[in-house]
Design a protein around this motif. Structure first.
Motif, mmCIF file in Angstrom:
data_model
loop_
_atom_site.group_PDB
_atom_site.id
_atom_site.type_symbol
_atom_site.label_atom_id
_atom_site.label_comp_id
_atom_site.label_asym_id
_atom_site.label_seq_id
_atom_site.Cartn_x
_atom_site.Cartn_y
_atom_site.Cartn_z
ATOM 1 N N HIS A 444 0.818 -1.227 0.000
ATOM 2 C CA HIS A 444 0.000 0.000 0.000
ATOM 3 C C HIS A 444 0.844 1.266 0.000
ATOM 4 C CE1 HIS A 444 1.262 0.074 4.105
ATOM 5 N NE2 HIS A 444 0.548 -0.982 4.440
ATOM 6 N N ASP A 452 -3.280 5.558 -6.881
ATOM 7 C CA ASP A 452 -4.506 4.954 -7.402
ATOM 8 C C ASP A 452 -4.220 4.335 -8.773
ATOM 9 O OD1 ASP A 452 -7.133 4.161 -7.485
ATOM 10 O OD2 ASP A 452 -7.944 6.166 -7.106
ATOM 11 N N THR A 462 -11.117 -0.510 -9.851
ATOM 12 C CA THR A 462 -11.206 -1.001 -8.479
ATOM 13 C C THR A 462 -11.269 -2.523 -8.383
ATOM 14 O OG1 THR A 462 -13.559 -0.594 -8.632
ATOM 15 C CG2 THR A 462 -12.264 1.062 -7.465
ATOM 16 N N ALA A 464 -10.415 -6.320 -8.334
ATOM 17 C CA ALA A 464 -9.194 -7.096 -8.101
ATOM 18 C C ALA A 464 -8.761 -7.744 -9.410
ATOM 19 C CB ALA A 464 -9.437 -8.151 -7.043
ATOM 20 N N ARG A 511 -4.675 -4.271 -8.489
ATOM 21 C CA ARG A 511 -4.873 -4.545 -7.066
ATOM 22 C C ARG A 511 -5.249 -6.006 -6.865
ATOM 23 N NH1 ARG A 511 -7.112 0.615 -6.818
ATOM 24 N NH2 ARG A 511 -6.117 1.937 -5.254
ATOM 25 N N GLY A 515 -6.722 -5.336 -1.813
ATOM 26 C CA GLY A 515 -6.535 -3.940 -2.201
ATOM 27 C C GLY A 515 -5.071 -3.587 -2.363
#
Ligand code: 6R9
Length: 651
Positions: A444, A452, A462, A464, A511, A515
């Protein structure tokens, strides 16, 4: 193989919590990290203002934190005054004058300990010498030195007087050195007679002389460090020995207090066109990133022995040798040699000898050492280690697990740190005492960094597993400020895709279910060989500069040690290529750009696959270079017959 690699990363679900004992002993606790994240989320600018006042010593406090009125040309802490070398040296002298700043191990195994008091004195003497040579605030000095303490001294001495350094990696060739000197219009070159790496003599002064023999009109003086003892030519009125310039200089030099935004350095890096970009960093913001990331990511503290194996010629060496550890008042190891000389246990032996606690290296080194077998690390206890780091390219889960098991003995968290020359310091990375890690994942973003993934239209990705463009959505203090002498290229390259606040890193990412970020690779024509960035256009321009070559196209293919290797497709002016010419061309590129750019393979062809509009179809060449089956649509190809020929010529 590339696809296999991505797939094996995608299937990776192992999670390793930071070891309990590690967290108990850590200076920065999970609750501290949580507090940093909430403070940054609540007030981005306020958070960075607090960090800047906490971690840096200011000569004059700032009143504006972020000036974004001329985005994307951001300014941080504008009216503050600071000196970077003061922050790396003077502020430690009251409590740590005798503490070892640098444990230097030379190629031949000779070891030297340099205390903070000693480093301060050396920097001051050299800073006074630079001034005596006519170098002033804002002037550029190119540093072309081996990975020895004098490189750090030279960088900090420039910072002390407000001169802007541009370090050129010692492996770069004469033409590359010349281009960088010319682009920066440097007044001074600081180099060495030569040095030994892996027992081999690197003739730095000879290369520098070649560079200076054409162009480089801005250079007024050349300071030469005696290192190898090799016989070198000293040009009267231009060249002067390091030991002579410092002779008689006082060991004190009042720091030049500069504006927070004063350029600290320029460092050249490859982009998608032939010309390298002079990435320009500012004083205060850059140093802040160097300090916060050392503290947070590595948990660097007073009792640590930190070792970053990079060369000061790269951004990793700038931030995690010259500036970060010294600004933290830490002890660090600096190494002149190579991991496999005299034997492939050199790193591990050094870890034991110097009781290294934090070890930071590149996946290519890990993979190379892993190939030599476990018996080399097993010769050594390695029990001083507590944090392991990697940087420079994606690490495959196999190498990550080996690093964890064989080097870290399952006791040390691994921080896989994603960042760039442009970002100045770590951006997306685990925090050693806080983040559960997964092999191959950079996890992260750090507090105060808004990373992002976007699709081409700017929508957030967004899901996965879905890939997209990696962006940073808010300015951060340690970002680059511009490209030296080319603000339009800065704007276009990094902020041209979406808007003036969205930094485009040039990498694609995805991601996972947690996340966490995974870096997939570059989206531009940049290849990553052994963790070093190279523009395919740079290599192509070098090739077409050879008298036999009419046209060249350069792509990469996966390589199990280097990460990626260069394959060059060559169209000759006439005649057929043979092995001798292939070898000549490989050496030619090495002479033009440096050994890291040497193609792994040269393939001769009668033509290149082109679209009807004349664009080389690189995707297709990549498939051919990898020996994969061509499944792309080739209907737009102007010359489809060339494809069979290219494939047939594969070795
Ligand atoms: C620090 C440094 C930057 C490029 C970057 C990316 C690749 C760096 C990585 C990584 C996957 C990591 N990269 N760290 N890819 N995982 N942990 O290497 O700077 O030489 O400018 O290269 O390297 O592609 O965009 P630099």
């Amino acid at each position: 193989m590339a696809d296999n690699k991505i797939e094996s990363v995608l299937k990776e679900h192992r999670v390793f919590e930071p070891p309990r004992q590690f967290v108990e002993d850590a200076a920065i606790k999970p609750a501290d990290v949580e507090a940093l994240y909430s403070a940054a989320e609540a007030d981005h600018e306020g958070f960075w203002a607090d960090q800047a006042r906490k971690h840096l010593d200011w000569h004059q406090d700032f009143s504006t934190t972020l000036d974004d009125t001329n985005a994307p040309f951001f300014k941080w802490f504008t009216d503050g005054k600071i000196n970077v070398s003061y922050n790396c040296l003077d502020r430690h002298l009251s409590a740590k004058a005798d503490k070892t700043a640098i444990i230097f191990e030379a190629d031949d195994g000779n070891v030297e300990h340099i205390s903070y008091a000693d480093l301060h004195a050396r920097v001051c003497r050299f800073a006074n010498a630079l001034k005596a040579q006519g170098l002033a605030k804002g002037d550029r000095a190119v540093i072309y030195l081996p990975n020895v303490p004098e490189a750090t001294v030279a960088m900090l001495a420039c910072a002390r007087i407000g001169a802007i350094h541009s370090v050129v990696f010692g492996g770069f060739s004469a033409p590359s050195l010349r281009d960088r000197i010319d682009d920066a219009e440097a007044k001074m070159l600081i180099t060495a007679d030569g040095n030994y790496r892996g027992g081999k003599l690197i003739p730095l002064k000879e290369v520098a002389d070649k560079a200076l023999s054409e162009g480089c009109e801005s250079i007024e003086s050349v300071v030469v460090l005696k290192r190898s003892g090799a016989d070198v030519e000293m040009r009267d009125g231009r060249d002067i020995w390091w030991h002579d310039v410092v002779d008689g200089q006082p060991a004190d030099c009042e720091p030049e207090w500069v504006d927070a935004e004063h350029p600290l350095f320029i460092l050249y890096t490859s982009g998608s066109t032939g010309k390298p970009k002079g990435i320009q960093h500012a004083s205060a913001g850059y140093l802040l990133g160097a300090v916060t990331t050392c503290r947070w990511v590595f948990d660097l503290g007073d009792d640590d022995v930190f070792w970053c194996t990079a060369d000061v010629g790269w951004i990793t060496g700038h931030t995690y040798i010259t500036y970060g550890p010294t600004a933290c008042g830490a002890t660090q190891v600096m190494f002149e040699g190579v991991p496999t000389y005299p034997e492939p246990d050199r790193f591990w032996k050094m870890v034991d000898t110097h009781q290294v606690t934090i070890f930071y290296t590149a996946p290519t080194a890990i993979r190379a050492l892993m190939k030599h077998g476990d018996e080399y690390p097993q010769r050594h206890a390695l029990d001083s280690l507590r944090v392991l780091g990697t940087v420079g390219e994606p690490i495959n889960p196999e190498a990550w697990m080996w690093y964890r098991q064989v080097i870290g003995k399952e006791r040390c968290p691994i921080v896989d740190t994603w960042w760039q020359t442009e970002t100045g310091a770590h951006m997306i990375t685990p925090i050693a005492s806080y983040t559960p890690t997964t092999p191959g994942s950079v996890t992260h973003a750090l507090p105060g960094i808004e990373a992002d993934i976007l699709d081409e239209s700017g929508e957030r990705v967004t899901d996965a597993g879905a890939g997209g463009v990696l962006v940073i959505k808010k300015p951060w203090p340690y970002m680059l400020r511009t490209i030296w002498g080319d603000p339009d290229r800065y704007k276009e390259t990094y902020f041209g895709m979406y808007d003036a606040h969205t930094y485009v890193a040039g990498d694609s990412a995805q991601r996972d279910e947690k996340g966490y970020f995974r870096i997939l690779g570059r989206i531009d024509d940049v290849v990553n060989v052994s963790g070093h960035r190279l523009g395919t256009m740079e290599v192509e321009s070098a090739l077409v500069a050879h008298e036999a070559v009419a046209e060249a196209a350069v792509v990469s293919r996966p390589h199990d040690v280097k990460g990626e290797a260069i394959v060059a497709f060559i169209i000759l002016k006439d005649g057929e290529g043979d092995e001798q010419l292939a070898s000549d061309l490989r050496n030619w590129v090495s002479e033009q750009l440096g050994a890291i750019a040497k193609p792994e393979e040269i393939r001769f062809a009668d033509g290149l696959p082109k679209t009807r509009s004349g664009k080389i179809m690189r995707r297709l060449l990549r498939t051919v270079a990898r020996g994969d089956e061509v499944t792309q649509d080739v209907s737009t190809l102007e010359n489809p017959q060339i494809l069979d020929q290219l494939q047939a010529k594969g070795t």
